[in-house]
Enzyme design. Structure first.
Site, PDB file in Angstrom:
ATOM      1  N   TYR A   1       0.834  -1.213   0.000  1.00 28.91           N
ATOM      2  CA  TYR A   1       0.000   0.000   0.000  1.00 28.91           C
ATOM      3  C   TYR A   1       0.856   1.246   0.000  1.00 28.91           C
ATOM      4  O   TYR A   1       0.475   2.265  -0.541  1.00 28.91           O
ATOM      5  CB  TYR A   1      -1.010   0.005   1.159  1.00 28.91           C
TER       6      TYR A   1
ATOM      7  N   ILE B   1       9.907  -2.818   1.632  1.00 33.46           N
ATOM      8  CA  ILE B   1      10.142  -1.702   2.571  1.00 33.46           C
ATOM      9  C   ILE B   1      11.637  -1.508   2.815  1.00 33.46           C
ATOM     10  O   ILE B   1      12.154  -0.392   2.722  1.00 33.46           O
ATOM     11  CB  ILE B   1       9.391  -1.955   3.897  1.00 33.46           C
TER      12      ILE B   1
ATOM     13  N   ASP C   1      19.908 -10.263   4.527  1.00 32.17           N
ATOM     14  CA  ASP C   1      18.612 -10.824   4.153  1.00 32.17           C
ATOM     15  C   ASP C   1      18.809 -12.300   3.863  1.00 32.17           C
ATOM     16  O   ASP C   1      19.501 -12.664   2.909  1.00 32.17           O
ATOM     17  CB  ASP C   1      18.038 -10.101   2.917  1.00 32.17           C
TER      18      ASP C   1
ATOM     19  N   ARG D   1       7.872  -5.643  13.228  1.00 30.75           N
ATOM     20  CA  ARG D   1       7.012  -6.406  14.129  1.00 30.75           C
ATOM     21  C   ARG D   1       7.707  -6.515  15.486  1.00 30.75           C
ATOM     22  O   ARG D   1       8.910  -6.804  15.561  1.00 30.75           O
ATOM     23  CB  ARG D   1       6.758  -7.817  13.577  1.00 30.75           C
TER      24      ARG D   1
ATOM     25  N   ASP E   1       8.235   1.316  16.874  1.00 29.08           N
ATOM     26  CA  ASP E   1       6.861   1.578  16.434  1.00 29.08           C
ATOM     27  C   ASP E   1       5.987   0.349  16.658  1.00 29.08           C
ATOM     28  O   ASP E   1       4.773   0.421  16.534  1.00 29.08           O
ATOM     29  CB  ASP E   1       6.866   1.982  14.948  1.00 29.08           C
TER      30      ASP E   1
ATOM     31  N   GLU F   1       1.290  -6.604  21.083  1.00 31.08           N
ATOM     32  CA  GLU F   1       0.440  -5.675  20.316  1.00 31.08           C
ATOM     33  C   GLU F   1      -1.022  -5.771  20.726  1.00 31.08           C
ATOM     34  O   GLU F   1      -1.761  -4.807  20.586  1.00 31.08           O
ATOM     35  CB  GLU F   1       0.560  -5.963  18.819  1.00 31.08           C
TER      36      GLU F   1
ATOM     37  N   HIS G   1       2.548   2.036  16.470  1.00 29.62           N
ATOM     38  CA  HIS G   1       2.335   1.326  15.200  1.00 29.62           C
ATOM     39  C   HIS G   1       1.683   2.249  14.153  1.00 29.62           C
ATOM     40  O   HIS G   1       0.597   1.954  13.637  1.00 29.62           O
ATOM     41  CB  HIS G   1       1.483   0.070  15.429  1.00 29.62           C
TER      42      HIS G   1
HETATM   43  C1  COI Z   1       0.890  -3.963   8.232  1.00 23.06           C
HETATM   44  O1  COI Z   1       0.471  -3.502   7.186  1.00 23.06           O
HETATM   45  O2  COI Z   1       1.115  -5.170   8.384  1.00 23.06           O
HETATM   46  C2  COI Z   1       1.106  -3.064   9.359  1.00 23.06           C
HETATM   47  O3  COI Z   1       1.997  -3.270  10.115  1.00 23.06           O
HETATM   48  C3  COI Z   1       0.114  -1.952   9.557  1.00 23.06           C
HETATM   49  C4  COI Z   1      -0.789  -2.129  10.723  1.00 23.06           C
HETATM   50  C5  COI Z   1      -1.984  -1.232  10.643  1.00 23.06           C
HETATM   51  C6  COI Z   1      -1.234  -3.521  10.994  1.00 23.06           C
END
Ligand code: COI
Length: 328
Positions: free
Chosen positions: A100, A156, A175, A232, A256, A261, A293
């Site tokens: 996205y 990313i 990686d 994560r 972040d 979570e 996050h």
């Molecule tokens: C993801 O897109 O996996 C993110 O970490 C964003 C989050 C809103 C879950």
């Protein structure tokens, strides 16, 4: 035709409306998250669209199947909170939105590095306390003079590398899965930990990445180094990080994402602070930057998350194979 859209946030509303108008399809929305208790609100829907960091448990998939709903379209990338076995057992097809805006997260990670290197949290605190003499005494470091270790060079991580290279930093990557052209890689994560002035993580959350940064290897990092995690929480053993920060074996961190979570998500939903004790410990440290996050959260990302997830839900309902289907 109708899709049920869970976890709707105010900023998503205009994009839900525009998708619905463009496609002439009804989208029923709720701010509530998708749980075993709320799934019944989707009665009669041709597919579910959701966004949350909390778990999608077995009960949700069992009930979806009983209700004749065959697809769950996530508006985000990560699928670590999906009970994959249960989805499979109930023949529920899943899609995500894998790209996205890799740039949104990459820019956020680089901005976190810069705030750590310039000790921005301390500066702001001193200014707020009226201690300007202390604020001006802080000496920063220049990003372009640092060696940045990038762990994970998917969409990313690669974007992070591009930005950092453009800023003149020395970038070295690790990686285990694949190597991209134009990037210097090390074959051993420990080598990266030893040489990085800043280490930034860009891997998915999965069993192989759990506690990749841990008590044993965090001690290889330079005491002057910083850690950035906008990927994560589970990738970093939080206790190991806290110990390293307390014992000054690490200079600071920008986080972040957190190991717990679920707790953070509940706190955000209920409008109070995260009571998790590790979170509170990290929050009290002036060399730690905590954000809830939000690295992904830009206008471009929100538009793409809404439109692309609804596109996939629509394709599932037409018996097609969306490009973003996640195969487990
Ligand atoms: C993801 O897109 O996996 C993110 O970490 C964003 C989050 C809103 C879950």
């Amino acid at each position: 035709m109708m899709f049920m859209f869970y976890g709707m946030r105010p900023e998503e509303k205009e994009y839900v409306i525009s998708w619905s108008q463009q496609n002439n399809v009804q989208v029923k929305t709720t701010a509530e998250l998708l749980t075993a208790d709320t799934v019944e609100q989707a009665q009669g829907a041709d597919g579910i669209v959701a966004l949350q960091t909390q778990a999608y448990p077995k009960e949700v998939f069992d009930k979806m199947s009983q209700m004749g709903i065959k697809s769950l379209s996530l508006r985000n990338v990560g699928t670590d909170n999906v009970d994959k076995e249960a989805a499979k057992a109930n023949n529920i097809r899943i899609s995500n939105v894998p790209a996205y805006s890799p740039n949104a997260i990459a820019e956020f990670a680089v901005s976190s590095m810069m705030q750590l290197l310039r000790q921005t949290r301390k500066v702001i605190q001193y200014v707020e306390d009226g201690e300007l003499k202390e604020a001006v005494a802080l000496v920063g470091k220049e990003l372009s003079a640092q060696t940045i270790g990038v762990v994970g060079t998917g969409r990313i991580g690669k974007r992070v590398v591009d930005i950092l290279q453009g800023m003149g930093a020395k970038v070295v990557a690790y990686d285990p899965a694949f190597h991209q052209p134009g990037i210097d890689y090390v074959d051993d994560l420990n080598d990266l930990l030893k040489q990085s002035d800043v280490l930034t993580l860009h891997l998915p959350g999965m069993p192989a990445t759990e506690h990749l940064i841990n008590e044993k290897n965090i001690s290889l990092m330079k005491p002057s180094a910083y850690l950035v995690n906008a990927a994560r929480g589970m990738i970093v053993e939080t206790r190991a990080l806290i110990n390293a920060l307390k014992e000054r074996r690490l200079a600071g961190a920008a986080l972040d994402t957190f190991e717990n979570e679920d707790e953070l998500g509940k706190a955000m939903a209920q409008g109070h602070d995260n009571q998790d004790s590790d979170y509170q410990t990290l929050k009290s440290m002036d060399n730690v930057i905590l954000t809830p996050h939000i690295a992904y959260h830009t206008d471009i990302a929100v538009h793409n998350m809404v439109h692309q997830s609804l596109d996939s839900a629509y394709q599932f309902s037409q018996g097609q194979n969306p490009e973003n289907e996640v195969k487990f």
